[in-house]
Design a protein around this motif. Structure first.
Motif, short mmCIF file in Angstrom:
data_model
loop_
_atom_site.label_atom_id
_atom_site.label_comp_id
_atom_site.label_asym_id
_atom_site.label_seq_id
_atom_site.Cartn_x
_atom_site.Cartn_y
_atom_site.Cartn_z
N UNK A 381 0.83 -1.20 0.00
CA UNK A 381 0.00 0.00 0.00
C UNK A 381 0.87 1.26 0.00
N UNK A 382 1.95 1.22 0.77
CA UNK A 382 2.85 2.38 0.83
C UNK A 382 3.50 2.62 -0.53
N UNK A 383 3.96 1.55 -1.17
CA UNK A 383 4.61 1.70 -2.47
C UNK A 383 3.64 2.24 -3.52
N UNK A 384 2.46 1.64 -3.60
CA UNK A 384 1.50 2.08 -4.61
C UNK A 384 1.04 3.52 -4.34
N UNK A 385 0.92 3.90 -3.08
CA UNK A 385 0.54 5.28 -2.76
C UNK A 385 1.58 6.26 -3.25
N UNK A 386 2.87 5.91 -3.07
CA UNK A 386 3.95 6.78 -3.54
C UNK A 386 3.98 6.83 -5.07
#
Length: 481
Positions: A381-386
């Motif tokens: 989730x953190x990667x896709x948000x970035x």
């Protein structure tokens, strides 16, 4: 009407002759032809002159074509070098034989029987020879019968000539008759002029600030490469280290070490590029063999059957970058490990707008004490948000080497939910043979699919085409609005 000095000089030059080509005007104005065309276009926008552009295309000989001028095409030269028959072995000694024999046969000039070359008698000059002879006489020819064939053979090339004719209009004559001040204008001011105040008396060139300047195209990073670098930077900022490896891998690392059975469909020729090379198995491969056959020292039952060392030695073009992940873990079996790889992978796919035989994949692994499935979802989730995807969800999936497994999806306006890869926790059958005792979170992402979404593409092949216009128009920031 405010005119530049050069527009005034152009009108004066045209005043006595009415119209002339750009070259003649350049001589009259003591200027360059290109500059005169620029002045004429400016005056043309004001209706003072008419500018006519003439484009002529001719064909001139290439370097190879010039070598044959005056002697004839290679097939004609070779044909005239022998009588009615000649052994093929002797004919092949002619310096032009490699080029000529095929063309003589294609044109029906010769027949070859039992190693003997015989003329057929139908050796009249074709349209290409007629055009080539005319080229030798004039040095350049217009497009006509036979020229296209010469161009395909690389004997002629197109030469485009652009000419401009400038004619004064009635409005231009009216302005000219009213008198023009040809006093030199200053386009810049010097330091001395500013300090002394003399700039107040300097005739300054007037500028139209409403006109757009000529568009400049500076060098830039390819949008796809820019996106790859953005992903790399995100993962480095998240504390990952980058790993790398060769595109050629043994089947052992590409399949067996990841607990893919040796009869798995992905290992068949329709999915994998197999190579003729074989690499020796690494030290301790027996633990992987035992895991496949009966589950080794774990509670797994393995796949059963006999495991083939010969099949594991066969090299392939890597079908995924997970082969690098397991090698990295085998070299670093103790926590913590947080690594990623961005590399090209190869599969025997039918090429269409959404599938390619080679594409980039992003691979990530995290191994540490106490990490679990919730940590995996958090990393994703953190990667896709970035990456700019605000809505992320996960649905159950299946992969031979992870359990549990999920397929992350992101929401894209106009497309809905789009699947962007696979993820899971490495199975014990993968980690145990290499002495890895802690959970390993792993995921793989097809970068090209992200690129399609971010760059607004409908065809993956656009990412690899040499389309300069598309590269110029695409924002350098990877398409994010």
């Amino acid at each position: 009407m405010e005119l530049t000095l050069n527009e005034k000089r152009l009108l004066v030059a045209l005043g006595s002759i009415g119209s002339a080509d750009a070259g003649t005007l350049a001589d009259l104005m003591d200027s360059r032809r290109e500059a005169v065309v620029q002045y004429a276009n400016l005056a043309g926008e004001r209706g003072l002159v008419d500018v006519e552009k003439q484009v002529s295309r001719r064909y001139v000989p290439t370097e190879e074509g010039r070598a044959y001028l005056g002697q004839g095409l290679p097939e004609r030269q070779v044909l005239e070098s022998f009588g009615e028959t000649i052994p093929m072995r002797d004919l092949q000694s002619h310096p032009l034989a490699k080029i000529a024999i095929g063309w003589m046969r294609k044109k029906g000039w010769i027949a070859i029987r039992d190693g003997i070359v015989q003329k057929t008698g139908a050796t009249g000059a074709g349209a290409d020879e007629v055009a080539f002879a005319r080229l030798g006489e004039t040095g350049a020819i217009e497009d006509s019968d036979g020229v296209a064939d010469l161009a395909k053979r690389g004997l002629v090339e197109e030469d485009e000539t652009v000419a401009y004719t400038v004619a004064i209009t009635p409005l231009g004559r009216e302005v000219l008759a009213g008198g023009l001040d040809l006093q030199e204008e200053a386009g810049t001011l010097t330091r001395d002029q500013i300090l002394s105040g003399s700039w107040k008396d300097v005739p300054l060139r007037r500028y139209d600030v409403t006109k757009l300047p000529k568009r400049a195209y500076p060098g830039k990073v390819h949008p796809y490469q820019h996106l790859i670098e953005e992903m790399r930077r995100i993962l480095l900022d998240m504390g990952f280290e980058e790993m790398a490896g060769g595109i050629v891998q043994s089947s052992f690392w590409n399949f067996d070490a990841l607990f893919q059975p040796q009869d798995h469909p992905a290992r068949e020729m329709q999915d994998t590029f197999f190579l003729g090379e074989r690499w020796p198995l690494p030290k301790g491969f027996e633990r992987v063999r035992d895991m496949h056959e009966h589950g080794g020292e774990t509670s797994s039952t393995g796949w059963g059957g006999a495991w083939s060392a010969a099949k594991a030695e066969q090299c392939v073009l890597r079908t995924h970058t997970t082969s690098l992940s397991i090698q990295h873990l085998a070299s670093n079996p103790n926590p913590p490990v947080r690594a990623f790889c961005i590399g090209r992978v190869y599969r025997r796919e039918a090429i269409d707008p959404t599938h390619l035989a080679e594409f980039e994949q992003l691979e990530g692994i995290v191994m540490d004490e106490g990490v679990n499935f919730r940590h995996l979802l958090g990393f994703l989730k953190e990667f896709y948000a970035k990456m700019g995807f605000e809505k992320v969800r996960f649905r159950p999936g299946y992969f031979p080497y992870t359990e549990p497994s999920v397929e992350p999806e992101v929401y894209v306006e106009g497309l809905g939910w789009v699947e962007l890869g696979g993820a899971g926790i490495f199975r014990q059958e993968v980690t145990a043979p290499f002495g890895i005792e802690h959970p390993v979170l792993a995921w793989g992402l097809g970068i090209s699919r992200v690129a399609m979404l971010r760059l607004g593409l409908r065809d993956l092949r656009q990412l690899y085409r040499s389309d300069v216009e598309w590269i110029r128009e695409m924002p350098t920031y990877g398409g994010r609005r």
